[in-house]
Scaffold this motif. Structure first.
Motif, PDB file in Angstrom:
ATOM      1  N   TYR A 286       6.691  27.082 -22.946  1.00 52.44           N
ATOM      2  CA  TYR A 286       6.402  28.256 -22.123  1.00 52.44           C
ATOM      3  C   TYR A 286       5.286  27.944 -21.132  1.00 52.44           C
ATOM      4  O   TYR A 286       5.326  28.385 -19.980  1.00 52.44           O
ATOM      5  CB  TYR A 286       6.006  29.435 -23.002  1.00 52.44           C
ATOM      6  N   MET A 287       4.277  27.161 -21.554  1.00 45.42           N
ATOM      7  CA  MET A 287       3.230  26.766 -20.618  1.00 45.42           C
ATOM      8  C   MET A 287       3.802  25.913 -19.495  1.00 45.42           C
ATOM      9  O   MET A 287       3.399  26.037 -18.332  1.00 45.42           O
ATOM     10  CB  MET A 287       2.116  26.021 -21.358  1.00 45.42           C
ATOM     11  N   ASP A 288       4.765  25.033 -19.829  1.00 48.26           N
ATOM     12  CA  ASP A 288       5.436  24.259 -18.779  1.00 48.26           C
ATOM     13  C   ASP A 288       6.176  25.169 -17.817  1.00 48.26           C
ATOM     14  O   ASP A 288       6.181  24.955 -16.595  1.00 48.26           O
ATOM     15  CB  ASP A 288       6.425  23.274 -19.411  1.00 48.26           C
ATOM     16  N   LEU A 289       6.816  26.184 -18.372  1.00 48.11           N
ATOM     17  CA  LEU A 289       7.580  27.122 -17.555  1.00 48.11           C
ATOM     18  C   LEU A 289       6.677  27.878 -16.582  1.00 48.11           C
ATOM     19  O   LEU A 289       7.006  28.035 -15.398  1.00 48.11           O
ATOM     20  CB  LEU A 289       8.317  28.115 -18.459  1.00 48.11           C
ATOM     21  N   MET A 290       5.531  28.328 -17.058  1.00 47.51           N
ATOM     22  CA  MET A 290       4.643  29.157 -16.244  1.00 47.51           C
ATOM     23  C   MET A 290       3.669  28.342 -15.391  1.00 47.51           C
ATOM     24  O   MET A 290       3.125  28.848 -14.407  1.00 47.51           O
ATOM     25  CB  MET A 290       3.848  30.099 -17.148  1.00 47.51           C
ATOM     26  N   GLY A 291       3.454  27.073 -15.764  1.00 57.31           N
ATOM     27  CA  GLY A 291       2.510  26.228 -15.036  1.00 57.31           C
ATOM     28  C   GLY A 291       1.307  25.901 -15.892  1.00 57.31           C
ATOM     29  O   GLY A 291       0.499  26.786 -16.190  1.00 57.31           O
ATOM     30  N   THR A 292       1.195  24.655 -16.304  1.00 55.39           N
ATOM     31  CA  THR A 292       0.132  24.280 -17.238  1.00 55.39           C
ATOM     32  C   THR A 292      -1.264  24.464 -16.650  1.00 55.39           C
ATOM     33  O   THR A 292      -2.217  24.737 -17.389  1.00 55.39           O
ATOM     34  CB  THR A 292       0.297  22.805 -17.668  1.00 55.39           C
ATOM     35  N   PHE A 293      -1.397  24.355 -15.311  1.00 56.26           N
ATOM     36  CA  PHE A 293      -2.715  24.457 -14.694  1.00 56.26           C
ATOM     37  C   PHE A 293      -3.324  25.841 -14.922  1.00 56.26           C
ATOM     38  O   PHE A 293      -4.545  25.985 -15.058  1.00 56.26           O
ATOM     39  CB  PHE A 293      -2.630  24.170 -13.190  1.00 56.26           C
ATOM     40  N   ILE A 294      -2.461  26.867 -14.998  1.00 56.16           N
ATOM     41  CA  ILE A 294      -2.953  28.229 -15.221  1.00 56.16           C
ATOM     42  C   ILE A 294      -3.664  28.317 -16.563  1.00 56.16           C
ATOM     43  O   ILE A 294      -4.761  28.882 -16.677  1.00 56.16           O
ATOM     44  CB  ILE A 294      -1.785  29.234 -15.179  1.00 56.16           C
ATOM     45  N   TYR A 295      -3.049  27.723 -17.586  1.00 52.03           N
ATOM     46  CA  TYR A 295      -3.626  27.788 -18.921  1.00 52.03           C
ATOM     47  C   TYR A 295      -4.890  26.949 -19.020  1.00 52.03           C
ATOM     48  O   TYR A 295      -5.819  27.287 -19.756  1.00 52.03           O
ATOM     49  CB  TYR A 295      -2.583  27.352 -19.953  1.00 52.03           C
ATOM     50  N   GLY A 296      -4.922  25.860 -18.275  1.00 50.66           N
ATOM     51  CA  GLY A 296      -6.132  25.050 -18.248  1.00 50.66           C
ATOM     52  C   GLY A 296      -7.312  25.826 -17.700  1.00 50.66           C
ATOM     53  O   GLY A 296      -8.429  25.771 -18.240  1.00 50.66           O
ATOM     54  N   LEU A 297      -7.089  26.603 -16.643  1.00 53.73           N
ATOM     55  CA  LEU A 297      -8.158  27.397 -16.044  1.00 53.73           C
ATOM     56  C   LEU A 297      -8.608  28.519 -16.983  1.00 53.73           C
ATOM     57  O   LEU A 297      -9.801  28.768 -17.145  1.00 53.73           O
ATOM     58  CB  LEU A 297      -7.678  27.995 -14.714  1.00 53.73           C
ATOM     59  N   VAL A 298      -7.633  29.178 -17.582  1.00 55.08           N
ATOM     60  CA  VAL A 298      -7.955  30.294 -18.486  1.00 55.08           C
ATOM     61  C   VAL A 298      -8.753  29.806 -19.684  1.00 55.08           C
ATOM     62  O   VAL A 298      -9.764  30.410 -20.077  1.00 55.08           O
ATOM     63  CB  VAL A 298      -6.668  31.010 -18.944  1.00 55.08           C
ATOM     64  N   MET A 299      -8.309  28.692 -20.300  1.00 53.83           N
ATOM     65  CA  MET A 299      -8.995  28.192 -21.492  1.00 53.83           C
ATOM     66  C   MET A 299     -10.407  27.718 -21.177  1.00 53.83           C
ATOM     67  O   MET A 299     -11.314  27.861 -22.002  1.00 53.83           O
ATOM     68  CB  MET A 299      -8.172  27.071 -22.134  1.00 53.83           C
ATOM     69  N   LYS A 300     -10.610  27.163 -20.001  1.00 51.37           N
ATOM     70  CA  LYS A 300     -11.935  26.693 -19.613  1.00 51.37           C
ATOM     71  C   LYS A 300     -12.943  27.840 -19.619  1.00 51.37           C
ATOM     72  O   LYS A 300     -14.089  27.684 -20.075  1.00 51.37           O
ATOM     73  CB  LYS A 300     -11.884  26.053 -18.231  1.00 51.37           C
ATOM     74  N   ASP A 301     -12.518  28.991 -19.121  1.00 58.36           N
ATOM     75  CA  ASP A 301     -13.420  30.143 -19.051  1.00 58.36           C
ATOM     76  C   ASP A 301     -13.462  30.939 -20.344  1.00 58.36           C
ATOM     77  O   ASP A 301     -14.508  31.491 -20.709  1.00 58.36           O
ATOM     78  CB  ASP A 301     -12.983  31.069 -17.903  1.00 58.36           C
TER      79      ASP A 301
END
Length: 309
Positions: free
Chosen positions: A220-235
């Protein structure tokens, strides 16, 4: 257990206690195995009638049935002394070549292999309720495990039990860890007064409830774009709960004897009719979800390498 054997030639002893036993016994019996069920207690559930009427399942208190078993499956509540007690009884009755599989949500497999007479034949095997209507099966081994027996069990689980099993080689399960992480954050938000249980349930049901059966987490992260989750998790990660003690809400429920459906109250209250209807509806829903998942099989080129002992 030999890989050429048919299900009817593979006798399975299922021992333990608790609600999960009914679904596991039905899964094995429906697959054509002769099942000897030895239990301290089998709670009455919506599956009880099917279990009692099943031609392949024999409910008996005789531990000598273990002597002719090809596989012995232990499924108990998460109490290490209780589990070791069952394993001691099994060691006194089973043959040295029998594969023994025990559920272990929060304990490492080494805790049970240590001191066991045939540790190479003892593996972890975690199920979920209702076992006869889900793809889930978690196998856990260590570096001393008899890999040939595990390979045969993986084949049996896929081809006869209707499972989509995965294999963990470090002696620990992962399903309970994932659920515990989500539960800890949920309780943290409730204890802080940010949300109520129904808000958590709506968030889980109406978002991951839609995509997890189709894709799982990482697809699902691949489907939505892994970079989005990287940014969210960082914050977000620095703000997540690191609490080690149980939730205040959980403590209050347990201390008041509010243990869920069986007591008529947990995080919600249930009438007698609602208790019966809720479980039956869950079983119907579960069956439909599995049928939907079958239309979108979960396959990956890395599966073969990952699931080989």
């Amino acid at each position: 257990m030999k890989s050429k054997m048919t299900p009817s030639e593979i006798n399975i002893c299922l021992v333990g206690d608790g609600k999960d036993l009914s679904g596991i016994a039905l899964c094995l019996g429906n697959s054509g195995h002769k099942v000897s069920l030895i239990a301290n207690e089998i709670p009455k559930t919506a599956l009880s009638k099917d279990l009692e009427a099943h031609a392949m399942v024999n409910i008996e208190p005789d531990w000598t049935a273990l002597q002719t078993a090809s596989i012995i499956i232990v499924n108990t509540s998460e109490n290490i002394e209780l589990k070791k007690d069952f394993l001691n009884k099994i060691a006194q009755n089973a043959t040295k070549d029998t594969l023994i599989a025990i559920n272990m949500e929060s304990y490492p497999l080494e805790n049970f292999q240590e001191g066991f007479s045939n540790p190479e034949r003892l593996i972890g095997l975690n199920w979920v309720y209702p076992a006869h209507q889900t793809f889930f099966l978690e196998l856990i081994i260590t570096d001393i495990t008899n890999t040939e027996a595990v390979e045969e069990l993986m084949i049996l689980a896929r081809e006869q039990w209707g499972k989509d099993p995965y294999l963990l080689k470090n002696g620990k399960g992962i399903r309970s860890r994932l659920l515990a992480a989500m539960a800890r954050e949920s309780f943290y938000l409730i204890d802080k007064g940010y949300v109520d249980p129904i808000d958590i349930d709506r968030a889980c049901r109406n978002d991951p409830g839609y995509y997890l059966p189709f894709a799982g987490n990482f697809r699902y992260m691949d489907l939505m774009g892994t970079f989005i989750y990287g940014l969210v998790m960082k914050d977000l990660n620095p703000e997540l709960s690191q609490k080690k003690s149980p939730s205040m809400l959980m403590d209050s429920k347990l201390n008041a004897g509010k243990t869920g459906l069986e007591s008529g109250e947990g995080f919600y209250s249930y009438s007698e009719n609602e208790v019966e209807t809720f479980e039956k509806d869950f079983l119907k829903f579960n069956k439909k979800i599995k049928a939907l998942m079958e239309k979108y099989p979960f396959e990956d080129q890395n599966d073969k390498q990952q699931n080989t002992p």
